[in-house]
Motif scaffolding. Structure first.
Motif, mmCIF file in Angstrom:
data_model
loop_
_atom_site.group_PDB
_atom_site.id
_atom_site.type_symbol
_atom_site.label_atom_id
_atom_site.label_comp_id
_atom_site.label_asym_id
_atom_site.label_seq_id
_atom_site.Cartn_x
_atom_site.Cartn_y
_atom_site.Cartn_z
ATOM 1 N N MET A 170 0.816 -1.229 0.047
ATOM 2 C CA MET A 170 0.075 0.012 0.049
ATOM 3 C C MET A 170 1.066 1.293 0.118
ATOM 4 N N GLU A 210 1.175 5.635 -0.247
ATOM 5 C CA GLU A 210 0.544 6.711 -0.050
ATOM 6 C C GLU A 210 0.663 7.845 -1.433
ATOM 7 N N TRP A 211 -0.364 8.377 -2.001
ATOM 8 C CA TRP A 211 -0.432 9.367 -2.917
ATOM 9 C C TRP A 211 -0.789 10.710 -2.605
ATOM 10 N N GLY A 239 -4.117 10.238 -0.144
ATOM 11 C CA GLY A 239 -4.685 8.881 0.249
ATOM 12 C C GLY A 239 -4.040 7.719 0.291
ATOM 13 N N LYS A 279 -3.263 3.910 -1.730
ATOM 14 C CA LYS A 279 -3.820 2.904 -2.715
ATOM 15 C C LYS A 279 -2.783 1.765 -2.867
ATOM 16 N N LYS A 280 -3.220 0.634 -3.423
ATOM 17 C CA LYS A 280 -2.601 -0.394 -3.726
ATOM 18 C C LYS A 280 -1.604 -0.251 -4.856
ATOM 19 N N ASN A 281 -0.212 -0.852 -4.200
ATOM 20 C CA ASN A 281 0.892 -0.614 -5.300
ATOM 21 C C ASN A 281 0.731 -1.224 -6.381
ATOM 22 N N GLU A 282 0.733 -0.945 -7.685
ATOM 23 C CA GLU A 282 0.378 -1.609 -8.882
ATOM 24 C C GLU A 282 1.585 -2.742 -9.181
#
Length: 157
Positions: A106, A108-109, A116, A118-121
């Motif tokens: 996970m 931060e962006w 927020g 997000k899931k690391n691509e």
């Protein structure tokens, strides 16, 4: 024309170096002196892939797969290209794994005033590379000599 051949030669040699072929082996393969290979390495800032799998570097993995192709009578240009794709997927897999180890699953962006988590691509891409690797071997009818140990929380292989 001669310059094109020379460029092609050192570019091809770089691929073998990156995969782990030794300097003397590269020199013999490309009919140049070891000093020439060392000059190419320094001049063009070649970097080796640091992936060792089951005690083998990627060059040795590649060679073992090519031997398997030869043993089953399927060594042709198309299948050799598939082996190169296989090696690329292994390298990509390790890049994504390294990213996950560095940044986590996970991340931060931030976008101006919004932020927020997000899931690391890289998580999905790592799974995609593992599946692609399996598909290539299945297509070729080869045994997988690469066993990638995963963390207990990974169930993607």
């Amino acid at each position: 024309m001669k310059n094109d051949k020379r460029i092609k030669k050192y570019e091809e040699a770089e691929k073998y170096y990156i995969l782990g072929m030794s300097i003397p082996e590269i020199a013999r393969k490309f009919l140049v002196k070891e000093k020439t290979v060392k000059t190419w390495i320094k001049r063009h800032d070649w970097k080796r892939t640091e992936i060792i799998i089951n005690g083998m570097n990627l060059y040795e993995v590649r060679e073992e797969l090519l031997l398997q192709l030869e043993r089953i009578g399927k060594k042709n240009i198309q299948n050799i290209i598939e082996i190169e794709s296989y090696i690329d997927t292994v390298k990509d897999y390790y890049e994504y794994k390294k990213d996950l180890e560095t940044r986590g699953y996970m991340i931060e962006w931030e976008n101006g005033s919004q932020s927020g988590v997000k899931k690391n691509e890289s998580a999905e891409l790592k799974i995609k590379m593992a599946n692609e690797r399996r598909k290539i071997l299945e297509f070729l009818g080869l045994n997988d000599i690469v066993t990638i140990k995963e963390d207990e929380d990974d169930d993607d292989l």
